[in-house]
Write an enzyme that holds these catalytic residues in place. Structure first.
Site, mmCIF file in Angstrom:
data_model
loop_
_atom_site.group_PDB
_atom_site.id
_atom_site.type_symbol
_atom_site.label_atom_id
_atom_site.label_comp_id
_atom_site.label_asym_id
_atom_site.label_seq_id
_atom_site.Cartn_x
_atom_site.Cartn_y
_atom_site.Cartn_z
ATOM 1 N N VAL A 161 -1.507 -2.232 22.597
ATOM 2 C CA VAL A 161 -1.258 -1.554 23.882
ATOM 3 C C VAL A 161 -2.241 -1.957 24.976
ATOM 4 C CG1 VAL A 161 -0.087 0.485 22.979
ATOM 5 C CG2 VAL A 161 -2.578 0.515 23.203
ATOM 6 N N SER A 197 -6.200 14.497 24.051
ATOM 7 C CA SER A 197 -7.000 15.249 23.078
ATOM 8 C C SER A 197 -7.636 16.408 23.821
ATOM 9 C CB SER A 197 -8.105 14.376 22.483
ATOM 10 O OG SER A 197 -9.076 15.183 21.830
ATOM 11 N N TYR A 233 -14.407 8.068 24.532
ATOM 12 C CA TYR A 233 -13.147 8.703 24.118
ATOM 13 C C TYR A 233 -12.806 9.862 25.058
ATOM 14 C CZ TYR A 233 -9.820 10.882 20.792
ATOM 15 O OH TYR A 233 -8.704 11.419 20.172
ATOM 16 N N ALA A 292 -13.803 10.324 28.153
ATOM 17 C CA ALA A 292 -13.428 9.812 29.478
ATOM 18 C C ALA A 292 -11.989 9.293 29.459
ATOM 19 C CB ALA A 292 -14.386 8.700 29.895
ATOM 20 N N LYS A 315 -9.529 10.196 27.403
ATOM 21 C CA LYS A 315 -8.551 11.280 27.214
ATOM 22 C C LYS A 315 -8.434 12.158 28.460
ATOM 23 C CE LYS A 315 -7.195 10.154 23.115
ATOM 24 N NZ LYS A 315 -5.825 9.672 22.904
#
Ligand SMILES: NC(=O)c1ccc[n+]([C@@H]2O[C@H](COP(=O)([O-])OP(=O)(O)OC[C@H]3O[C@@H](n4cnc5c(N)ncnc54)[C@H](O)[C@@H]3O)[C@@H](O)[C@H]2O)c1
Length: 249
Positions: free
Chosen positions: A64, A142, A155, A157, A159
């Site tokens: 992705v 999350s 992570y 930042a 999400k």
């Protein structure tokens, strides 16, 4: 008749965990599926399970983080299945890295997969949804994007970015009949959190009002709600939290 009969859904990150559970539930509800993931072998197993549930399945290995590879896979999926109605973004990576050990490379890879990946999928799926006269985009962020977390600045930042991106796209795509929503789960038993210590997990469980982590099957019905009509018809720009009570926004 399943709730998704006649619909085509793309599930990105379908080879494992929450994405696999969503793909399986959508197959049982009658959707045709395009399953995308970096992990080709595991993708084959989930594809077989979905075919067993009666779904027509297009599967493709995709990173992705790569815009051209996402665009190519989505165009091929739309061609193979006749269009796209629903997109679920569940691909993600997580590692614990304190800020003082964080390299630019670690930061950038997490942002590339967890945030830019959602942009790529939305960007290159949107023309297909518009061609159908509308659709649904469902992003898995999350709860850490709301509450923060130690050793997880990259992570968190990413999400938080997914939650913000979902709101911006909800506004921009509403005139096209496309509803965009975010699921922000609490801890869920999947390989993603396999590297976290048993000590951390036990302490976290004690902290949760419901006293247990989720299973992927607990999260998938929220995606089904957001994908279907009339249940999902008035949700757009929203963040839903199947999180064992950890965050109450
Ligand atoms: N497990 C949890 O506690 C939890 C909590 C909140 C949010 N989430 C989020 O839920 C989503 C699904 O996670 P999961 O727990 O099911 O984890 P998982 O590891 O079981 O599944 C993640 C999937 O993403 C795929 N993936 C990773 N990098 C990719 C890339 N570059 N291109 C394409 N696919 C890629 C993996 O191959 C895997 O199949 C993630 O976005 C994660 O951040 C998980």
């Amino acid at each position: 008749m399943g709730q998704l009969a006649g619909k085509t859904a793309v599930v990105v990150g379908a080879a494992s965990g929450i994405g696999a559970a969503i793909a399986t539930l959508f197959a049982r509800e009658g959707a045709q599926l395009a399953l995308l993931d970096l992990a080709e072998d595991a993708l084959g197993e989930v594809s077989a399970r979905c075919r067993g549930a009666g779904a027509e399945v297009f599967a493709s290995a995709v990173d992705v983080a790569s815009g051209p590879s996402v665009e190519e896979a989505l165009n091929a999926a739309a061609k193979a299945l006749g269009g796209i109605d629903i997109v679920v973004n569940s691909a993600g990576i997580l590692d614990e890295t304190p800020l003082l050990d964080m390299t630019t490379e670690t930061w950038e890879r997490t942002l590339a997969v967890d945030l830019t990946g959602v942009f790529h999928t939305s960007r290159f799926a949107a023309p297909h949804l518009i061609a159908r006269g509308g659709g649904r985009i469902i992003n898995v962020a999350s709860q850490l994007g709301i509450k923060g977390g130690v050793g997880l600045s990259h992570y968190v930042a990413a999400k938080a970015g997914v939650i913000g991106l979902g709101k911006a796209l909800a506004l921009e795509l509403a005139p096209h009949g496309i509803l965009v929503n975010t699921i922000a789960p609490g801890p869920v038993e999947t390989p993603l959190i396999g590297a976290l210590s048993e000590e951390w997990k036990a302490a976290k469980r004690r902290e949760l009002p419901l006293g247990r982590f989720g299973r992927p099957e607990d999260i998938a019905p929220t995606a089904l709600l957001l994908a279907t009509s009339p249940g999902g018809d008035l949700y757009t720009g929203q963040t839903l939290g199947p999180n064992s009570g950890d965050v109450m926004p």
